[in-house]
Design an enzyme around this catalytic site. Structure first.
Site, mmCIF file in Angstrom:
data_model
loop_
_atom_site.group_PDB
_atom_site.id
_atom_site.type_symbol
_atom_site.label_atom_id
_atom_site.label_comp_id
_atom_site.label_asym_id
_atom_site.label_seq_id
_atom_site.Cartn_x
_atom_site.Cartn_y
_atom_site.Cartn_z
ATOM 1 C CB CYS A 284 -0.916 0.016 1.214
ATOM 2 S SG CYS A 284 -2.095 -1.356 1.265
ATOM 3 C CG ASP B 236 -21.181 10.638 -16.988
ATOM 4 O OD1 ASP B 236 -20.278 10.176 -16.239
ATOM 5 O OD2 ASP B 236 -21.562 10.035 -18.009
#
Length: 177
Positions: free
Chosen positions: A44, A135
Protein backbone atom coordinates in the site's frame (compact mmCIF):
# COMPACT_ATOMS: atom_id res chain seq x y z
CA UNK A 1 -21.69 -3.41 -6.28
CA UNK A 2 -21.69 -0.61 -8.80
CA UNK A 3 -22.02 -1.57 -12.47
CA UNK A 4 -20.53 0.21 -15.46
CA UNK A 5 -22.77 3.11 -16.44
CA UNK A 6 -24.35 3.43 -12.98
CA UNK A 7 -24.23 6.75 -11.16
CA UNK A 8 -21.47 6.22 -8.62
CA UNK A 9 -22.82 6.42 -5.05
CA UNK A 10 -22.50 9.69 -3.19
CA UNK A 11 -21.32 9.62 0.42
CA UNK A 12 -19.91 11.73 3.25
CA UNK A 13 -16.65 10.51 4.76
CA UNK A 14 -13.88 11.55 7.11
CA UNK A 15 -10.51 11.77 5.37
CA UNK A 16 -6.95 12.80 6.00
CA UNK A 17 -7.97 16.23 4.63
CA UNK A 18 -11.21 16.61 6.61
CA UNK A 19 -14.80 15.66 5.86
CA UNK A 20 -15.62 15.18 2.19
CA UNK A 21 -18.92 14.95 0.36
CA UNK A 22 -17.86 12.75 -2.56
CA UNK A 23 -19.88 14.23 -5.43
CA UNK A 24 -19.00 17.75 -4.28
CA UNK A 25 -15.32 16.78 -4.10
CA UNK A 26 -15.15 15.40 -7.63
CA UNK A 27 -17.39 18.16 -9.10
CA UNK A 28 -17.51 17.76 -12.89
CA UNK A 29 -14.10 16.15 -13.30
CA UNK A 30 -12.91 12.64 -13.91
CA UNK A 31 -12.09 10.87 -10.65
CA UNK A 32 -10.36 7.77 -9.36
CA UNK A 33 -11.27 6.14 -6.06
CA UNK A 34 -8.78 3.43 -5.15
CA UNK A 35 -8.75 1.28 -2.02
CA UNK A 36 -6.08 -0.31 0.14
CA UNK A 37 -6.14 -3.10 2.73
CA UNK A 38 -4.46 -1.19 5.57
CA UNK A 39 -2.17 1.67 6.58
CA UNK A 40 1.57 1.04 7.00
CA UNK A 41 1.63 -2.04 4.79
CA UNK A 42 4.51 -2.26 2.30
CA UNK A 43 2.51 -2.72 -0.91
CA UNK A 44 0.00 0.00 0.00
CA UNK A 45 2.84 2.38 0.84
CA UNK A 46 4.46 1.81 -2.57
CA UNK A 47 1.14 2.37 -4.35
CA UNK A 48 0.20 5.61 -2.57
CA UNK A 49 3.73 6.93 -3.06
CA UNK A 50 3.64 6.07 -6.77
CA UNK A 51 0.30 7.85 -7.20
CA UNK A 52 1.59 10.91 -5.29
CA UNK A 53 4.49 11.13 -7.73
CA UNK A 54 2.12 10.70 -10.70
CA UNK A 55 -0.24 13.51 -9.60
CA UNK A 56 0.97 15.87 -12.37
CA UNK A 57 0.04 13.20 -14.95
CA UNK A 58 -3.42 12.81 -13.42
CA UNK A 59 -3.89 16.59 -13.17
CA UNK A 60 -2.95 16.99 -16.85
CA UNK A 61 -5.87 14.67 -17.59
CA UNK A 62 -8.24 16.50 -15.23
CA UNK A 63 -8.51 13.54 -12.81
CA UNK A 64 -9.16 13.95 -9.09
CA UNK A 65 -7.79 11.25 -6.80
CA UNK A 66 -9.03 9.83 -3.52
CA UNK A 67 -7.86 6.71 -1.68
CA UNK A 68 -9.56 4.54 0.93
CA UNK A 69 -8.03 2.49 3.71
CA UNK A 70 -9.71 0.69 6.62
CA UNK A 71 -7.91 2.66 9.30
CA UNK A 72 -8.69 5.97 10.99
CA UNK A 73 -7.75 9.52 10.08
CA UNK A 74 -4.98 9.81 12.70
CA UNK A 75 -3.42 6.59 11.42
CA UNK A 76 -3.63 7.94 7.86
CA UNK A 77 -1.84 11.14 8.88
CA UNK A 78 1.04 9.18 10.42
CA UNK A 79 1.16 6.84 7.43
CA UNK A 80 1.37 9.76 5.02
CA UNK A 81 4.73 10.67 6.61
CA UNK A 82 5.99 7.14 5.82
CA UNK A 83 4.61 7.29 2.27
CA UNK A 84 6.35 10.61 1.63
CA UNK A 85 9.65 9.34 3.06
CA UNK A 86 9.51 6.11 1.06
CA UNK A 87 8.65 7.81 -2.23
CA UNK A 88 10.86 10.91 -1.77
CA UNK A 89 7.75 13.09 -2.09
CA UNK A 90 8.58 16.49 -0.60
CA UNK A 91 5.36 18.46 -1.09
CA UNK A 92 2.07 18.43 0.82
CA UNK A 93 0.39 15.07 0.30
CA UNK A 94 -1.79 15.71 -2.77
CA UNK A 95 -4.95 13.70 -2.25
CA UNK A 96 -7.18 12.59 0.64
CA UNK A 97 -7.34 9.12 2.18
CA UNK A 98 -10.80 8.03 3.32
CA UNK A 99 -11.11 6.51 6.80
CA UNK A 100 -13.31 3.41 6.64
CA UNK A 101 -12.58 1.70 9.96
CA UNK A 102 -15.92 -0.11 10.01
CA UNK A 103 -15.53 -1.15 6.35
CA UNK A 104 -19.04 0.14 5.60
CA UNK A 105 -18.01 1.88 2.38
CA UNK A 106 -15.76 -1.01 1.33
CA UNK A 107 -18.68 -3.44 1.74
CA UNK A 108 -21.15 -1.10 0.00
CA UNK A 109 -18.84 -0.78 -3.02
CA UNK A 110 -17.85 -4.48 -3.15
CA UNK A 111 -14.21 -3.93 -2.22
CA UNK A 112 -13.77 -6.86 0.17
CA UNK A 113 -11.23 -9.65 -0.41
CA UNK A 114 -12.82 -12.70 1.28
CA UNK A 115 -9.61 -14.76 1.12
CA UNK A 116 -7.31 -12.31 2.94
CA UNK A 117 -7.90 -11.53 6.63
CA UNK A 118 -6.38 -9.06 9.08
CA UNK A 119 -5.05 -10.00 12.56
CA UNK A 120 -8.62 -9.90 13.97
CA UNK A 121 -9.90 -12.24 11.26
CA UNK A 122 -11.77 -9.53 9.33
CA UNK A 123 -11.64 -9.62 5.54
CA UNK A 124 -9.20 -7.11 4.07
CA UNK A 125 -10.22 -4.43 1.65
CA UNK A 126 -9.23 -5.48 -1.86
CA UNK A 127 -7.31 -3.17 -4.18
CA UNK A 128 -10.23 -1.67 -6.07
CA UNK A 129 -9.96 1.01 -8.72
CA UNK A 130 -13.05 2.95 -9.74
CA UNK A 131 -12.82 5.49 -12.55
CA UNK A 132 -15.75 7.87 -12.55
CA UNK A 133 -16.58 10.23 -15.40
CA UNK A 134 -17.62 13.87 -15.17
CA UNK A 135 -21.23 12.65 -15.42
CA UNK A 136 -20.68 10.79 -12.09
CA UNK A 137 -21.09 7.43 -13.87
CA UNK A 138 -18.75 4.50 -13.35
CA UNK A 139 -16.56 4.14 -16.44
CA UNK A 140 -14.22 1.36 -15.26
CA UNK A 141 -13.72 -0.88 -12.27
CA UNK A 142 -10.77 -3.13 -11.47
CA UNK A 143 -10.56 -5.40 -8.46
CA UNK A 144 -7.19 -6.80 -7.43
CA UNK A 145 -6.68 -9.13 -4.49
CA UNK A 146 -5.09 -7.59 -1.41
CA UNK A 147 -1.85 -9.42 -2.20
CA UNK A 148 -1.28 -7.84 -5.65
CA UNK A 149 -0.08 -4.29 -6.27
CA UNK A 150 -1.39 -2.28 -9.21
CA UNK A 151 0.31 -0.86 -12.29
CA UNK A 152 -0.54 2.84 -12.34
CA UNK A 153 0.94 3.35 -15.81
CA UNK A 154 -1.84 1.04 -17.00
CA UNK A 155 -4.39 3.15 -15.14
CA UNK A 156 -3.09 6.28 -16.89
CA UNK A 157 -3.36 4.43 -20.21
CA UNK A 158 -6.96 3.50 -19.42
CA UNK A 159 -7.80 7.12 -18.52
CA UNK A 160 -6.43 8.23 -21.89
CA UNK A 161 -8.54 5.60 -23.65
CA UNK A 162 -11.70 6.44 -21.71
CA UNK A 163 -11.30 10.15 -22.34
CA UNK A 164 -10.63 9.61 -26.04
CA UNK A 165 -13.52 7.21 -26.57
CA UNK A 166 -15.90 9.49 -24.62
CA UNK A 167 -15.60 12.07 -27.40
CA UNK A 168 -14.66 10.05 -30.51
CA UNK A 169 -16.33 7.03 -32.12
CA UNK A 170 -13.23 4.84 -31.80
CA UNK A 171 -12.03 1.84 -29.82
CA UNK A 172 -8.49 1.43 -28.55
CA UNK A 173 -6.71 -1.90 -29.20
CA UNK A 174 -4.51 -3.95 -26.87
CA UNK A 175 -1.46 -2.06 -25.62
CA UNK A 176 -2.69 1.18 -27.22
CA UNK A 177 -1.19 4.35 -25.86
Amino acid sequence: MVNLGDIFPDFNVDTSKGEIHFHTYIKDSWAILFSHPADYTPVCTTELGRVANLVPDFQKRGVKLIALSCDGVESHKGWIKDIKDFSNFQEEFPYPIIADEGRELAVKLGMIDPDEKDAQGLPLTARAVFIIGPDKKLKLSLLYPATTGRNFDEILRVIDSLQLTATKKVATPADWW
